[in-house]
Scaffold this motif. Sequence first.
Motif, short mmCIF file in Angstrom:
data_model
loop_
_atom_site.label_atom_id
_atom_site.label_comp_id
_atom_site.label_asym_id
_atom_site.label_seq_id
_atom_site.Cartn_x
_atom_site.Cartn_y
_atom_site.Cartn_z
N HIS A 27 0.83 -1.18 -0.05
CA HIS A 27 0.07 -0.15 -0.35
C HIS A 27 0.44 0.89 0.13
CE1 HIS A 27 -3.44 2.01 0.26
NE2 HIS A 27 -3.30 2.91 1.35
N ARG A 28 1.76 1.10 0.54
CA ARG A 28 2.68 2.24 1.13
C ARG A 28 3.58 1.85 -0.26
NH1 ARG A 28 6.04 4.26 6.54
NH2 ARG A 28 4.57 5.39 6.50
N GLY A 31 1.75 3.44 -3.37
CA GLY A 31 1.46 5.34 -2.54
C GLY A 31 2.09 6.10 -3.22
N LEU A 34 2.48 6.22 -6.99
CA LEU A 34 0.86 7.19 -7.62
C LEU A 34 1.90 7.76 -7.73
CD1 LEU A 34 -2.46 5.03 -6.69
CD2 LEU A 34 -0.94 5.34 -9.25
N ALA A 35 2.12 8.75 -6.38
CA ALA A 35 2.68 9.85 -6.50
C ALA A 35 2.88 10.44 -7.10
CB ALA A 35 3.43 10.66 -5.10
N HIS A 81 -4.10 0.05 -4.57
CA HIS A 81 -4.33 0.94 -3.98
C HIS A 81 -5.59 1.48 -3.50
CE1 HIS A 81 -2.15 4.52 -1.44
NE2 HIS A 81 -3.27 5.01 -1.65
N HIS A 88 -8.73 -0.98 4.19
CA HIS A 88 -8.74 0.34 5.28
C HIS A 88 -9.54 1.71 6.20
CE1 HIS A 88 -4.05 0.20 6.33
NE2 HIS A 88 -3.21 0.34 4.93
N GLN B 30 -6.31 12.58 5.28
CA GLN B 30 -6.14 11.47 5.06
C GLN B 30 -7.33 10.73 4.00
OE1 GLN B 30 -2.34 10.54 4.55
NE2 GLN B 30 -3.09 9.71 2.66
N ARG B 31 -7.67 10.32 5.37
CA ARG B 31 -9.43 9.51 4.98
C ARG B 31 -10.52 10.67 4.27
NH1 ARG B 31 -6.42 5.02 7.26
NH2 ARG B 31 -4.71 7.49 8.06
N ALA B 34 -9.15 10.06 0.54
CA ALA B 34 -9.34 9.13 0.35
C ALA B 34 -10.67 8.36 0.39
CB ALA B 34 -8.89 7.84 1.20
N LEU B 37 -11.43 9.96 -3.25
CA LEU B 37 -11.13 9.61 -4.22
C LEU B 37 -11.38 8.03 -4.88
CD1 LEU B 37 -6.99 10.28 -3.91
CD2 LEU B 37 -8.69 11.08 -5.87
N THR B 41 -11.61 8.92 -9.26
CA THR B 41 -10.85 7.63 -9.89
C THR B 41 -11.34 6.68 -10.68
OG1 THR B 41 -10.22 6.29 -7.79
CG2 THR B 41 -8.47 8.32 -7.71
N THR B 79 -6.50 14.42 -5.00
CA THR B 79 -5.02 13.83 -5.25
C THR B 79 -3.82 14.17 -4.79
OG1 THR B 79 -5.94 12.70 -7.47
CG2 THR B 79 -3.97 12.39 -6.82
N HIS B 82 -3.67 14.59 -0.65
CA HIS B 82 -3.67 13.06 -0.46
C HIS B 82 -2.36 12.89 -0.37
CE1 HIS B 82 -5.37 9.36 0.93
NE2 HIS B 82 -4.20 8.44 -0.24
N GLY B 86 0.38 11.54 2.71
CA GLY B 86 0.61 10.43 2.76
C GLY B 86 1.96 10.23 2.28
C1 HEM Z 1 -8.34 6.12 -5.39
C2 HEM Z 1 -8.55 6.42 -4.36
C3 HEM Z 1 -7.65 6.28 -2.85
C4 HEM Z 1 -7.75 5.32 -2.35
C5 HEM Z 1 -9.44 4.91 -1.29
C6 HEM Z 1 -6.68 5.81 -1.04
C7 HEM Z 1 -6.57 5.35 0.31
C8 HEM Z 1 -5.55 5.62 1.51
C9 HEM Z 1 -5.62 5.40 2.77
C10 HEM Z 1 -6.60 4.96 3.75
C11 HEM Z 1 -4.57 5.46 3.42
C12 HEM Z 1 -3.71 5.51 4.29
C13 HEM Z 1 -3.36 4.16 4.89
C14 HEM Z 1 -2.85 3.91 5.90
O1 HEM Z 1 -2.98 4.90 7.08
O2 HEM Z 1 -1.32 3.75 6.30
C15 HEM Z 1 -3.91 6.15 2.18
C16 HEM Z 1 -2.26 6.58 2.03
C17 HEM Z 1 -1.38 6.65 1.14
N1 HEM Z 1 -2.01 6.92 -0.11
FE1 HEM Z 1 -3.72 6.68 -1.48
N2 HEM Z 1 -6.36 5.82 -1.72
C18 HEM Z 1 -6.35 6.42 -3.36
C19 HEM Z 1 -5.61 7.18 -3.68
C20 HEM Z 1 -4.21 7.98 -4.14
C21 HEM Z 1 -3.62 8.41 -4.80
C22 HEM Z 1 -4.10 8.58 -6.26
C23 HEM Z 1 -2.37 8.82 -4.75
C24 HEM Z 1 -1.20 9.51 -5.28
C25 HEM Z 1 -1.48 10.69 -6.16
C26 HEM Z 1 -2.47 8.16 -3.39
C27 HEM Z 1 -0.75 7.97 -2.05
C28 HEM Z 1 -0.91 7.37 -1.37
C29 HEM Z 1 0.02 7.58 -0.36
C30 HEM Z 1 1.65 8.35 -0.54
C31 HEM Z 1 -0.08 7.09 1.29
C32 HEM Z 1 1.09 7.19 2.42
C33 HEM Z 1 0.91 5.61 2.71
C34 HEM Z 1 1.53 5.02 3.40
O3 HEM Z 1 1.31 6.27 4.45
O4 HEM Z 1 2.30 4.08 4.12
N3 HEM Z 1 -3.68 7.53 -2.80
N4 HEM Z 1 -4.37 6.21 0.96
#
Ligand code: HEM
Lengths: 131, 131
Positions: A27-28, A31, A34-35, A81, A88, B30-31, B34, B37, B41, B79, B82, B86
Motif C-alpha cells: 500500500h505504501r 502510494g 502513484l504520487a 491502492h 483500510h 487523509q481518510r 481517500a 478519491l 478515480t 489527489t 492526499h 501520505g
Molecule cells: C483511489 C482512491 C484512493 C484511496 C481509497 C486511498 C486510500 C488511502 C488510505 C486509506 C491511506 C492510509 C493508509 C494507512 O493508514 O496506512 C492512503 C495512504 C496513501 N495514499 Fe492513498 N488512496 C487513494 C488514492 C491515492 C492516490 C491517487 C495517491 C497518489 C497520488 C495516493 C497516495 C498515497 C500515499 C503516498 C499514502 C501514504 C502511504 C503510507 O503512509 O504508507 N493515494 N491511501
Amino acid sequence: MISSNRPLSPHLQVYRPQITSTLSILHRLTGIALAAGTLLLTYWLVAAASGPEAFATAQGLIGSFIGRLLLFGWSIALFYHLCNGIRHLVWDAGYGFEIEAATRSGWMVVGASVVLTLATWALGYAMMGGA
Amino acid sequence: MNDQSNLRSPLGRVRGLGSAKDGTHHWWAQRLTALALIPLTIWFVGAVVSLIGADHAAVAAWIASPVVAGLLILLIVATFYHAALGLQVVIEDYVHGEGAKIALLLFVKALTIVLSLSAVLSVLTLLFTRA
Ligand code: HEM
C-alpha cells in the motif's frame, strides 16, 4: 519508562512475510508510485492546454512502448491502492480486524486489483479496435 | 487500559492534541480525501479509456465542459492533498536527520503545490478558451 505492555514493531530482517504484512508495505509502495504518477497526469493536462502540437507529443510518449509499460504499472498500482484503501477505510470504521478476516479481505483485494486492471486494458485495446 | 500503557501526560490528556499539536486533523484529512478519491478515480479511469484514440480537439472539448472541468479540479485537489499527506508520513517514518527531514518535507509540499496549480490552471485555461 520501561513497560512490558508497550507494543513492539516487527524486526523486518527476521519477520516471515505474510499476506497481511506484504499487502501493508505494498500500500505504501503503490502510494509512492502513484504520487510519482501525478507528474504524468500534470504533464498530460498542461500539454492539452498548450495546444495540438504539445498534446500530440504527449500522446506519442504515452502511447510508446515504455509509455504503455509505465501506464500499465500505474494502473495496477492505482487499482491495488484503491481496493486496499477501501479495505483500510473499512478497518477505520472498526470492521474486519480478525486475522482470518484480514487474510480473506487481503486476497480479495489482490484478486480485484488484477481483474480490474486486466478488464480496463482489455476494454482499452477493444476501443482501439484491437490495435 | 492500565496505567503503564498510557503514554500521555495529564496535560497532554487535557489538551488532547498529541505531540504534533494537530490532533486528528492529518489522519482525518487523509481518510476524507481517500473517500473522495474512490468515485473520482473510477470516473477518471473510465473517462480516459473512453478517450483512447481521441485527438486534441476532442480531448480539449471534453475537458472544457463545466461538469468535467469541475470533477477534474476536484480530482486534482483531492489527489495532491492526499499524496502530500501520505508522503509526509513516509518521510517522517524513514528520514531521521532533522535537517534532511525538514528539507524533504518542504520540497514535497512545494512540488505538490506547483504541480496541482499547473494542473488546475490547465483545466481552467481549456474551460475559458474553449467556451
Ligand atoms: C483511489 C482512491 C484512493 C484511496 C481509497 C486511498 C486510500 C488511502 C488510505 C486509506 C491511506 C492510509 C493508509 C494507512 O493508514 O496506512 C492512503 C495512504 C496513501 N495514499 Fe492513498 N488512496 C487513494 C488514492 C491515492 C492516490 C491517487 C495517491 C497518489 C497520488 C495516493 C497516495 C498515497 C500515499 C503516498 C499514502 C501514504 C502511504 C503510507 O503512509 O504508507 N493515494 N491511501
